[in-house]
Design an enzyme around this catalytic site. Structure first.
Site, mmCIF file in Angstrom:
data_model
loop_
_atom_site.group_PDB
_atom_site.id
_atom_site.type_symbol
_atom_site.label_atom_id
_atom_site.label_comp_id
_atom_site.label_asym_id
_atom_site.label_seq_id
_atom_site.Cartn_x
_atom_site.Cartn_y
_atom_site.Cartn_z
ATOM 1 N N ASN A 58 1.136 -1.560 -0.575
ATOM 2 C CA ASN A 58 0.233 0.116 -0.065
ATOM 3 C C ASN A 58 1.009 1.773 0.135
ATOM 4 O OD1 ASN A 58 0.402 -1.299 2.695
ATOM 5 N ND2 ASN A 58 -0.549 0.098 3.371
ATOM 6 N N GLN B 271 -3.819 -3.999 -2.439
ATOM 7 C CA GLN B 271 -3.913 -2.953 -3.363
ATOM 8 C C GLN B 271 -4.107 -3.275 -4.541
ATOM 9 O OE1 GLN B 271 -3.729 0.291 -2.703
ATOM 10 N NE2 GLN B 271 -4.503 0.439 -0.330
ATOM 11 N N SER C 162 -10.729 -5.687 -0.439
ATOM 12 C CA SER C 162 -12.059 -5.131 0.143
ATOM 13 C C SER C 162 -12.502 -3.750 -1.025
ATOM 14 C CB SER C 162 -10.878 -3.856 1.218
ATOM 15 O OG SER C 162 -11.595 -2.518 1.313
ATOM 16 N N CYS D 173 -3.044 4.764 7.864
ATOM 17 C CA CYS D 173 -3.317 4.058 9.288
ATOM 18 C C CYS D 173 -2.307 4.691 10.118
ATOM 19 C CB CYS D 173 -2.921 2.203 8.953
ATOM 20 S SG CYS D 173 -4.882 2.272 7.735
#
Ligand SMILES: Cc1ncc(COP(=O)(O)O)c(C=O)c1O
Length: 388
Positions: free
Chosen positions: A152, A180, A200, A326
């Site tokens: 990522n 990703q 995701s 994050c």
């Protein structure tokens, strides 16, 4: 401020209007509980199963191998803890890499506290795990390996076929965090012997709070969330039908438009990268030339602290991130760049630009000029920066 330019697509993407359109009927009309037998339920269930079919077709696997979750983080937790607990009678050794997302690293740390032993594979200066290192690290008591598909922060695409084949040969479960990669590059689960895979929705212009864990047929896993019989008893909880339908639509579009999107985004990102390297001194590019999600451009600007660059660009209407979203807020240098051998003080100056399909190539000049202004200003204020 007239311009607003979003360059943080690895954090999340704007939902595609066609995705939102596909979701709306599942709020307004087919809002039933997908487990109910009556027609209200059957309509909702049909939406869920259609999405499952689309996603299975994309990855060349069976619909029964797809389990819907609340996103990448849950899928990673499900994969790592679910496999480790189920197979702990065989051994308690688990392997991952040093550059994983925190959803994996924290799951490994949790299991270490539970008495599992973990090995963290190193990466080279480009972020690649060496399949030979993996081969050497596997022991008779190794039960699980987890190595991400694409990183990522820097975009490195791992040698998936080789890593998965080593695990297949050794009879060890192989999980990959493909959050990703899925929808951006082709993934064929018939060809590549991956056992478990996380994805995701919100990284590919779909809704937030939805993802999948792919579980290869015949793989034993603990029942992740107990309750009703949802997701074949493995992950109980009333399905988030609109999000699942939206994810199916996003995946369908991503698959159909993959080549065009990749061509457009890669060209734009490469032009940006080359212009920055040409026009701003003391810039280091992090990541490989090839085998990279080209939309991701990670650059270190010597003498300019990453958070300060972000705030300066934000004032000029440009949204980027340092390290990964994050970890922003924490001032430690990125664990990914550190593992790739970037000195900590340089890693502090890293910025991740991640391009998307709605970015306009015409904006590149504005982005580079804004960046130049910000970097010059910060370097002038820095007591440590001296140009070479
Ligand atoms: C590689 C990777 N894994 C996992 C996640 C977590 O996914 P989600 O936001 O769906 O929980 C992300 C999101 O940033 C990611 O980039």
């Amino acid at each position: 401020m007239d311009k607003l330019i979003y360059l943080d697509h690895n954090s999340t993407t704007p939902p595609d209007p066609r995705v939102v359109e596909a979701m709306m009927p599942y709020y307004n009309e087919a809002w039933g509980n997908a487990s109910s037998l009556h027609q209200f339920g059957r309509h909702a269930k049909a939406g869920v199963e259609e999405a499952r079919e689309i996603i299975a077709k994309t990855f060349n696997c069976l619909p029964e191998e797809i389990y819907f979750t609340s996103g990448g983080t849950e899928s990673d937790n499900f994969a790592v803890k679910g496999a480790a607990y189920e197979h702990q009678n065989k051994g308690k050794h688990i392997i991952t890499s040093k550059i994983e997302h925190h959803a994996i690293l924290e799951s490994f740390a949790f299991l270490e506290e539970e008495g599992f032993e973990a090995t963290y594979l190193p990466v080279d200066q480009y972020g690649f795990v060496d399949p030979d290192d993996l081969r050497k690290a596997i022991r008779p008591d190794t039960i699980l390996v987890s190595v991400m598909y694409a990183n990522n922060e820097v975009g490195t695409i791992q040698k998936m076929d080789e890593l998965a084949s080593v695990c297949q040969e050794k009879g060890v479960i192989f999980h990959t965090d493909a959050v990703q990669a899925a929808g951006k590059i082709p993934i064929d689960l018939k060809r590549t012997p991956i056992t478990l895979m996380s994805t995701s929705g919100h990284k590919i212009y779909g809704p937030k709070g939805v993802g999948i864990l792919y579980i290869r047929q015949g793989t034993r896993m603990i029942r992740w969330q107990t309750g009703g019989a949802h997701e074949r008893g493995m992950r109980a909880g009333t399905e988030n039908v609109p999000a699942i339908v939206g994810y199916g639509k996003a995946m369908e579009l991503a698959q159909k438009e993959m080549k065009d999107n990749d061509r457009k985004i890669s060209a734009m990102a490469e032009e940006f990268r080359n212009t920055v390297l040409r026009e701003i001194p003391d810039v280091r590019f992090n990541g490989p030339e090839e085998e990279r999600i080209k939309a991701t451009v990670n650059l270190c600007f010597k003498g300019a602290e990453g958070e300060a660059v972000i705030l300066n660009l934000d004032m000029m209407g440009i949204g980027v991130t340092s390290g990964s979203a994050c970890t922003s807020g924490a001032l430690e240098p990125s664990h990914v760049l550190t593992a790739m051998g970037v000195p900590p003080e340089l890693a502090q100056s890293a910025i991740r630009f991640s391009f998307g399909k709605d970015n306009d190539p015409e904006d590149i000049d504005y982005i580079v000029n804004s960046l130049k202004t910000a970097i010059e200003k910060l370097r002038m204020m820095s007591p440590f920066y001296q140009s070479q």
